[in-house]
Scaffold this motif. Structure first.
Motif, PDB file in Angstrom:
ATOM      1  N   MET A   1       0.856  -1.195   0.000  1.00 21.33           N
ATOM      2  CA  MET A   1       0.000   0.000   0.000  1.00 21.33           C
ATOM      3  C   MET A   1       0.887   1.238   0.000  1.00 21.33           C
ATOM      4  O   MET A   1       1.933   1.254   0.664  1.00 21.33           O
ATOM      5  CB  MET A   1      -0.883   0.016   1.249  1.00 21.33           C
ATOM      6  CG  MET A   1      -2.044  -0.947   1.167  1.00 21.33           C
ATOM      7  SD  MET A   1      -3.032  -0.877   2.671  1.00 21.33           S
ATOM      8  CE  MET A   1      -2.127  -2.033   3.666  1.00 21.33           C
ATOM      9  N   LEU A   2       0.433   2.270  -0.717  1.00 20.35           N
ATOM     10  CA  LEU A   2       1.243   3.477  -0.887  1.00 20.35           C
ATOM     11  C   LEU A   2       0.554   4.677  -0.252  1.00 20.35           C
ATOM     12  O   LEU A   2      -0.672   4.837  -0.371  1.00 20.35           O
ATOM     13  CB  LEU A   2       1.477   3.725  -2.376  1.00 20.35           C
ATOM     14  CG  LEU A   2       2.118   2.541  -3.108  1.00 20.35           C
ATOM     15  CD1 LEU A   2       2.145   2.781  -4.606  1.00 20.35           C
ATOM     16  CD2 LEU A   2       3.524   2.266  -2.578  1.00 20.35           C
ATOM     17  N   PHE A   3       1.334   5.523   0.384  1.00 23.73           N
ATOM     18  CA  PHE A   3       0.803   6.684   1.102  1.00 23.73           C
ATOM     19  C   PHE A   3       1.549   7.944   0.680  1.00 23.73           C
ATOM     20  O   PHE A   3       2.722   7.884   0.307  1.00 23.73           O
ATOM     21  CB  PHE A   3       0.947   6.459   2.616  1.00 23.73           C
ATOM     22  CG  PHE A   3       0.088   5.332   3.113  1.00 23.73           C
ATOM     23  CD1 PHE A   3      -1.192   5.576   3.584  1.00 23.73           C
ATOM     24  CD2 PHE A   3       0.547   4.018   3.067  1.00 23.73           C
ATOM     25  CE1 PHE A   3      -1.996   4.531   4.024  1.00 23.73           C
ATOM     26  CE2 PHE A   3      -0.247   2.967   3.502  1.00 23.73           C
ATOM     27  CZ  PHE A   3      -1.529   3.230   3.982  1.00 23.73           C
ATOM     28  N   GLU A   4       0.842   9.065   0.778  1.00 24.46           N
ATOM     29  CA  GLU A   4       1.410  10.339   0.334  1.00 24.46           C
ATOM     30  C   GLU A   4       2.357  10.901   1.398  1.00 24.46           C
ATOM     31  O   GLU A   4       1.955  11.098   2.552  1.00 24.46           O
ATOM     32  CB  GLU A   4       0.278  11.336   0.069  1.00 24.46           C
ATOM     33  CG  GLU A   4       0.777  12.632  -0.543  1.00 24.46           C
ATOM     34  CD  GLU A   4      -0.366  13.535  -0.967  1.00 24.46           C
ATOM     35  OE1 GLU A   4      -1.536  13.115  -0.892  1.00 24.46           O
ATOM     36  OE2 GLU A   4      -0.063  14.665  -1.365  1.00 24.46           O
ATOM     37  N   MET A   5       3.577  11.146   0.999  1.00 28.44           N
ATOM     38  CA  MET A   5       4.554  11.724   1.907  1.00 28.44           C
ATOM     39  C   MET A   5       4.692  13.223   1.646  1.00 28.44           C
ATOM     40  O   MET A   5       4.294  13.720   0.595  1.00 28.44           O
ATOM     41  CB  MET A   5       5.895  11.015   1.736  1.00 28.44           C
ATOM     42  CG  MET A   5       5.836   9.514   2.058  1.00 28.44           C
ATOM     43  SD  MET A   5       5.532   9.161   3.823  1.00 28.44           S
ATOM     44  CE  MET A   5       3.776   8.863   3.876  1.00 28.44           C
ATOM     45  N   ALA A   6       5.255  13.937   2.613  1.00 36.26           N
ATOM     46  CA  ALA A   6       5.435  15.387   2.488  1.00 36.26           C
ATOM     47  C   ALA A   6       6.870  15.663   2.059  1.00 36.26           C
ATOM     48  O   ALA A   6       7.806  15.601   2.867  1.00 36.26           O
ATOM     49  CB  ALA A   6       5.141  16.056   3.824  1.00 36.26           C
TER      50      ALA A   6
ATOM     51  N   ALA B   1      10.222   6.463   3.004  1.00 33.96           N
ATOM     52  CA  ALA B   1      10.964   7.162   1.949  1.00 33.96           C
ATOM     53  C   ALA B   1      11.429   8.497   2.539  1.00 33.96           C
ATOM     54  O   ALA B   1      11.888   8.519   3.681  1.00 33.96           O
ATOM     55  CB  ALA B   1      10.117   7.334   0.705  1.00 33.96           C
ATOM     56  N   ASP B   2      11.286   9.597   1.800  1.00 33.27           N
ATOM     57  CA  ASP B   2      11.636  10.918   2.337  1.00 33.27           C
ATOM     58  C   ASP B   2      10.343  11.640   2.668  1.00 33.27           C
ATOM     59  O   ASP B   2       9.442  11.730   1.831  1.00 33.27           O
ATOM     60  CB  ASP B   2      12.397  11.750   1.293  1.00 33.27           C
ATOM     61  CG  ASP B   2      13.819  11.267   1.081  1.00 33.27           C
ATOM     62  OD1 ASP B   2      14.204  10.253   1.698  1.00 33.27           O
ATOM     63  OD2 ASP B   2      14.545  11.912   0.298  1.00 33.27           O
ATOM     64  N   SER B   3      10.252  12.172   3.883  1.00 34.17           N
ATOM     65  CA  SER B   3       9.009  12.870   4.252  1.00 34.17           C
ATOM     66  C   SER B   3       9.222  13.803   5.421  1.00 34.17           C
ATOM     67  O   SER B   3       9.962  13.485   6.358  1.00 34.17           O
ATOM     68  CB  SER B   3       7.921  11.856   4.621  1.00 34.17           C
ATOM     69  OG  SER B   3       6.693  12.522   4.875  1.00 34.17           O
ATOM     70  N   GLY B   4       8.539  14.925   5.362  1.00 33.27           N
ATOM     71  CA  GLY B   4       8.380  15.758   6.540  1.00 33.27           C
ATOM     72  C   GLY B   4       7.293  15.178   7.418  1.00 33.27           C
ATOM     73  O   GLY B   4       6.571  14.249   7.025  1.00 33.27           O
ATOM     74  N   ILE B   5       7.149  15.766   8.594  1.00 33.31           N
ATOM     75  CA  ILE B   5       6.208  15.247   9.590  1.00 33.31           C
ATOM     76  C   ILE B   5       4.755  15.389   9.133  1.00 33.31           C
ATOM     77  O   ILE B   5       3.867  14.717   9.652  1.00 33.31           O
ATOM     78  CB  ILE B   5       6.460  15.956  10.951  1.00 33.31           C
ATOM     79  CG1 ILE B   5       5.760  15.227  12.094  1.00 33.31           C
ATOM     80  CG2 ILE B   5       6.071  17.439  10.898  1.00 33.31           C
ATOM     81  CD1 ILE B   5       6.346  13.880  12.411  1.00 33.31           C
TER      82      ILE B   5
ATOM     83  N   PRO C   1      13.905  24.090  11.922  1.00 33.19           N
ATOM     84  CA  PRO C   1      12.877  23.799  10.906  1.00 33.19           C
ATOM     85  C   PRO C   1      13.266  24.277   9.508  1.00 33.19           C
ATOM     86  O   PRO C   1      12.408  24.635   8.720  1.00 33.19           O
ATOM     87  CB  PRO C   1      11.669  24.571  11.440  1.00 33.19           C
ATOM     88  CG  PRO C   1      12.272  25.740  12.143  1.00 33.19           C
ATOM     89  CD  PRO C   1      13.635  25.337  12.629  1.00 33.19           C
ATOM     90  N   VAL C   2      14.552  24.310   9.177  1.00 31.11           N
ATOM     91  CA  VAL C   2      14.958  24.908   7.901  1.00 31.11           C
ATOM     92  C   VAL C   2      14.773  23.984   6.705  1.00 31.11           C
ATOM     93  O   VAL C   2      14.559  24.436   5.587  1.00 31.11           O
ATOM     94  CB  VAL C   2      16.420  25.387   7.941  1.00 31.11           C
ATOM     95  CG1 VAL C   2      16.539  26.638   8.783  1.00 31.11           C
ATOM     96  CG2 VAL C   2      17.337  24.294   8.444  1.00 31.11           C
ATOM     97  N   PHE C   3      14.859  22.665   6.924  1.00 33.00           N
ATOM     98  CA  PHE C   3      14.757  21.735   5.796  1.00 33.00           C
ATOM     99  C   PHE C   3      13.329  21.212   5.691  1.00 33.00           C
ATOM    100  O   PHE C   3      12.884  20.451   6.545  1.00 33.00           O
ATOM    101  CB  PHE C   3      15.694  20.547   5.978  1.00 33.00           C
ATOM    102  CG  PHE C   3      17.137  20.917   5.878  1.00 33.00           C
ATOM    103  CD1 PHE C   3      17.741  21.073   4.636  1.00 33.00           C
ATOM    104  CD2 PHE C   3      17.904  21.097   7.020  1.00 33.00           C
ATOM    105  CE1 PHE C   3      19.076  21.403   4.550  1.00 33.00           C
ATOM    106  CE2 PHE C   3      19.243  21.436   6.932  1.00 33.00           C
ATOM    107  CZ  PHE C   3      19.833  21.592   5.694  1.00 33.00           C
ATOM    108  N   GLU C   4      12.629  21.609   4.675  1.00 31.77           N
ATOM    109  CA  GLU C   4      11.281  21.076   4.462  1.00 31.77           C
ATOM    110  C   GLU C   4      11.370  19.690   3.843  1.00 31.77           C
ATOM    111  O   GLU C   4      12.292  19.392   3.085  1.00 31.77           O
ATOM    112  CB  GLU C   4      10.523  21.985   3.508  1.00 31.77           C
ATOM    113  CG  GLU C   4       9.695  23.029   4.233  1.00 31.77           C
ATOM    114  CD  GLU C   4       8.923  23.876   3.263  1.00 31.77           C
ATOM    115  OE1 GLU C   4       8.179  23.297   2.453  1.00 31.77           O
ATOM    116  OE2 GLU C   4       9.089  25.104   3.326  1.00 31.77           O
ATOM    117  N   GLY C   5      10.395  18.851   4.173  1.00 32.45           N
ATOM    118  CA  GLY C   5      10.322  17.552   3.512  1.00 32.45           C
ATOM    119  C   GLY C   5      11.203  16.489   4.115  1.00 32.45           C
ATOM    120  O   GLY C   5      11.440  15.451   3.492  1.00 32.45           O
ATOM    121  N   HIS C   6      11.704  16.734   5.317  1.00 35.41           N
ATOM    122  CA  HIS C   6      12.477  15.709   6.028  1.00 35.41           C
ATOM    123  C   HIS C   6      12.108  15.746   7.505  1.00 35.41           C
ATOM    124  O   HIS C   6      11.564  16.731   7.999  1.00 35.41           O
ATOM    125  CB  HIS C   6      13.981  15.932   5.862  1.00 35.41           C
ATOM    126  CG  HIS C   6      14.475  15.649   4.477  1.00 35.41           C
ATOM    127  ND1 HIS C   6      14.524  14.375   3.952  1.00 35.41           N
ATOM    128  CD2 HIS C   6      14.919  16.479   3.506  1.00 35.41           C
ATOM    129  CE1 HIS C   6      14.995  14.435   2.703  1.00 35.41           C
ATOM    130  NE2 HIS C   6      15.232  15.696   2.408  1.00 35.41           N
TER     131      HIS C   6
END
Ligand SMILES: [Zn+2]
Ligand SMILES: [Zn+2]
Length: 247
Positions: free
Chosen positions: A130-135, A156-160, A186-191
């Motif tokens: 199953m696949l889910f949307e990451m930020a 994978a790679d995702s923000g909170i 909080p400088v790096f978005e998406g991790h």
């Protein structure tokens, strides 16, 4: 039916002398699936298995630290013998497949290209993926595999802000990105930071957390300590290339 994962690469963003970039070898119900193909993971994969025995590939997003070693596999399957080997499934967001084809026009000799998206599912043997949307700044899918009561989850790679709870809920093992440390702010978005990854595990009732996509050049003891402080009841370790986990 069994489920296991071996780390092929655990470095975030780029490969180092100690760690390849993102990649994993999944053993799902007797099938071998390569999950993410970051730089260095093709060679690590060959140390574990003959490429002729690969049953498929999953790529979570288009970033080079998750994809570029796929071309080694393409050449091996397409041109490694007198005839190309039968194409194997390659599941990835459409954007990834388009970019691969733009870079190497005949990549479909080696791969049966199967576009997927968050909310989608497919089968590997008797297991359900199953696949889910990451930020993350590009379309990125988190991967959950349910196999006869055992569950593996990979961010994978995702923000909170990603769809992390349904991805990870009750998983036997969570392989979570932990690119950041608390000092990064909080400088790096998406991790996520290691502490955030641990918080996800705690909220999702996950008892086994492996931190991966680790920041190159950092003291990783800090990442581990921050995660353990955030969720003392979760068994948390750092991923290491070559490490195999049964789930
Ligand atoms: Zn990455
Ligand atoms: Zn990425």
């Amino acid at each position: 039916m069994s489920l296991a994962v071996t780390v092929l690469g655990s470095s975030g963003m780029f490969a180092t002398t100690e760690r390849a970039a993102a990649g994993y070898l999944l053993e799902i119900d007797g099938r071998r699936i390569w999950l993410d193909a970051g730089p260095g993971t093709w060679r690590n994969l060959l140390r574990l298995t003959d490429y002729k025995d690969l049953d498929g590939v999953i790529l979570t997003h288009v970033h080079p630290d998750h994809t570029t070693d796929i071309f080694g596999c393409y050449h091996a399957l397409a041109y490694g013998g007198p005839e190309p080997l039968p194409a194997i499934p390659l599941w990835a967001p459409a954007q990834v497949l388009e970019r691969l084809c733009a870079y190497a026009g005949q990549v479909d000799i080696a791969f049966d290209l199967r576009p997927v998206a968050a909310g989608g599912t497919f089968s590997v043997g008797r297991a359900q993926v199953m696949l889910f949307e990451m930020a993350h700044p590009v379309e990125t899918v988190g991967v959950r595999i349910d196999c006869n009561g055992s569950t593996f989850a990979y961010t994978a790679d995702s923000g909170i802000e990603g769809d992390l709870l349904p991805l990870t809920k009750g998983a036997g093992l969570l392989m979570s990105e932990a690119t950041l440390q608390q000092c990064d702010g909080p400088v790096f978005e998406g991790h996520m930071s290691a502490a955030q990854a641990a918080g996800v595990a705690r909220e999702a009732d996950v008892n086994r957390l492996v931190l991966t996509h680790l920041p190159p050049g950092r003291d990783l003891g800090v990442s581990l300590a921050e995660a353990r402080a955030a969720a003392p009841d979760v068994h948390t370790t750092l991923a290491a290339d070559g490490e195999r986990y049964e789930i």
